[in-house]
Design an enzyme around this catalytic site. Structure first.
Site, PDB file in Angstrom:
ATOM      1  N   GLN A  19       0.829  -1.199   0.000  1.00 28.89           N
ATOM      2  CA  GLN A  19       0.000   0.000   0.000  1.00 28.89           C
ATOM      3  C   GLN A  19       0.872   1.260   0.000  1.00 28.89           C
ATOM      4  OE1 GLN A  19      -3.933  -0.335   2.236  1.00 28.89           O
ATOM      5  NE2 GLN A  19      -2.648  -1.690   3.455  1.00 28.89           N
ATOM      6  N   SER A  99       5.128  -5.681   3.224  1.00 25.32           N
ATOM      7  CA  SER A  99       3.792  -5.735   3.810  1.00 25.32           C
ATOM      8  C   SER A  99       2.842  -6.517   2.900  1.00 25.32           C
ATOM      9  CB  SER A  99       3.292  -4.317   4.082  1.00 25.32           C
ATOM     10  OG  SER A  99       2.050  -4.329   4.750  1.00 25.32           O
ATOM     11  N   LEU A 100       1.813  -5.860   2.370  1.00 22.84           N
ATOM     12  CA  LEU A 100       0.898  -6.500   1.426  1.00 22.84           C
ATOM     13  C   LEU A 100       1.652  -7.176   0.288  1.00 22.84           C
ATOM     14  CD1 LEU A 100      -1.956  -6.871   0.054  1.00 22.84           C
ATOM     15  CD2 LEU A 100      -1.569  -4.608  -0.956  1.00 22.84           C
ATOM     16  N   ARG A 124      -8.476  -9.751   4.219  1.00 21.77           N
ATOM     17  CA  ARG A 124      -7.485  -9.022   5.015  1.00 21.77           C
ATOM     18  C   ARG A 124      -7.836  -7.539   5.064  1.00 21.77           C
ATOM     19  NH1 ARG A 124      -2.371  -6.285   3.967  1.00 21.77           N
ATOM     20  NH2 ARG A 124      -0.693  -6.903   5.398  1.00 21.77           N
ATOM     21  N   HIS A 208       0.310  -2.655  10.817  1.00 23.71           N
ATOM     22  CA  HIS A 208       1.516  -3.013  11.562  1.00 23.71           C
ATOM     23  C   HIS A 208       1.614  -2.326  12.922  1.00 23.71           C
ATOM     24  CE1 HIS A 208       2.505  -4.986   7.874  1.00 23.71           C
ATOM     25  NE2 HIS A 208       2.479  -3.848   7.224  1.00 23.71           N
ATOM     26  N   GLN A 258       2.350 -10.667  10.708  1.00 25.16           N
ATOM     27  CA  GLN A 258       2.774  -9.518   9.917  1.00 25.16           C
ATOM     28  C   GLN A 258       1.836  -8.329  10.076  1.00 25.16           C
ATOM     29  OE1 GLN A 258       1.487  -8.159   6.368  1.00 25.16           O
ATOM     30  NE2 GLN A 258       3.068  -9.168   5.147  1.00 25.16           N
TER      31      GLN A 258
END
Length: 322
Positions: A19, A99-100, A124, A208, A258
């Site tokens: 993102q 991340s993603l 998610r 996060h 994560q």
């Protein structure tokens, strides 16, 4: 793998953004391709939104809604990966997602199918969004201060009920903080007094940080519905523990963790340097990871980004793939 002009072995890492890499027009160079239409049809059908149309005629606010951003970035990364694979015969030693982007890394290593990845990422995104409904949140980049300084300020500002956490460690002096808006703003004010520059990020949820723990529990349950492909070895470097894992149960567990643990991009790239990677290729929209990674690698290492059809000739030239 091939050899470079100086005689050393070329070792490649593919990097996948998450993102923050979305933008209007991000698919302009590929939106009319058959592969783009096929892949985005799958995602748009599951999501109930025409994502190609949204990137063409929508607005930045819509693209920054995590329920849109996550399936959009996943699908974009996958299209660029498929086009990349059609044009380059490169066997990466490592694949790393931010991340993603870790879901794109799993796709690149055939650990999950695209259809499953879309379903998981949509869940998610909804879980992350719903976990902070009614809560004022914030997520900002802090430039110019080291991790210890930022971490100490976050700890000073936090208490049991409302808090601000370290979310990303993108460079030695580029840290992302996230959490309750009140505490993000309080920490930001103190960090500005220490000469930091604060940049609010284009994200609708504070990824996060501890606010994502309810979403993590929901994701954990949802992942039980899917079978990941198992291989004796893997080349995916995972965010949560900065290790390569082959056990699919552990991989699922790392995807859960994560969500509320920080992404330490510095450690991930340092690991790749120990792996003797000397060619980094960012695959997906934008060039966020290229910019971050360039600061962390040797000046003799190469880094390129594949984010449009115009990138093909440039990559061939830089990587000597003629």
């Amino acid at each position: 793998m091939g050899r470079s002009f100086n005689g050393t072995m070329n070792k490649y890492a593919l990097l996948f953004p998450g993102q923050g890499s979305q933008s209007l027009g991000m698919l302009n160079s590929i939106k009319d391709l058959k592969i783009t239409k096929e892949i985005f049809q799958i995602t748009s059908d599951k999501l109930g939104v025409d994502l190609i149309e949204l990137t063409t005629n929508g607005n930045e606010k819509s693209l920054s809604d995590t329920k849109i951003t996550q399936p959009l970035i996943l699908s974009s990364n996958y299209v660029f990966l498929k086009i990349f694979q059609e044009n380059f015969n490169i066997d990466p030693s490592l694949v790393i997602g931010h991340s993603l982007g870790e879901y794109s890394a799993l796709l690149a290593s055939n650990i999950i199918s695209f259809e499953d990845a879309v379903s998981i990422v949509i869940e998610r995104s909804v879980a992350m969004s719903e976990s902070v409904e009614g809560i004022k949140t914030g997520i900002s980049a802090v430039l110019g201060l080291d991790l210890n300084t930022v971490e100490n300020i976050c700890n000073e500002c936090s208490n049991e009920n409302i808090f601000v956490d370290i979310a990303n460690i993108n460079a030695k002096n580029q840290i992302v903080i996230a959490g309750n808006l009140e505490k993000v703003e309080e920490a930001s004010q103190k960090l500005v007094q220490l000469k930091a520059k604060i940049i609010p990020l284009k994200m609708s949820v504070p990824a996060h940080c501890k606010l994502m723990k309810p979403a993590a529990l929901r994701l954990e349950s949802f992942l039980n519905n899917f079978d990941f492909n198992s291989f004796e070895t893997s080349n995916v470097l995972h965010n949560a523990n900065c290790k390569i894992e082959a056990d699919t149960t552990l991989i699922k567990n790392l995807l859960v963790k994560q969500l509320y643990l920080p992404v330490n991009w510095v450690n991930l790239i340092n690991f790749s340097q120990n792996y003797e990677i000397n060619n980094y290729i960012e695959i997906g929209p934008g060039r966020v990871l290229s910019s971050l990674t360039k600061k962390l690698i040797s000046k003799t290492d190469k880094i390129v980004n594949f984010n449009s059809l115009d990138s093909i000739d440039n990559i061939k030239s830089i990587l000597n793939e003629h």
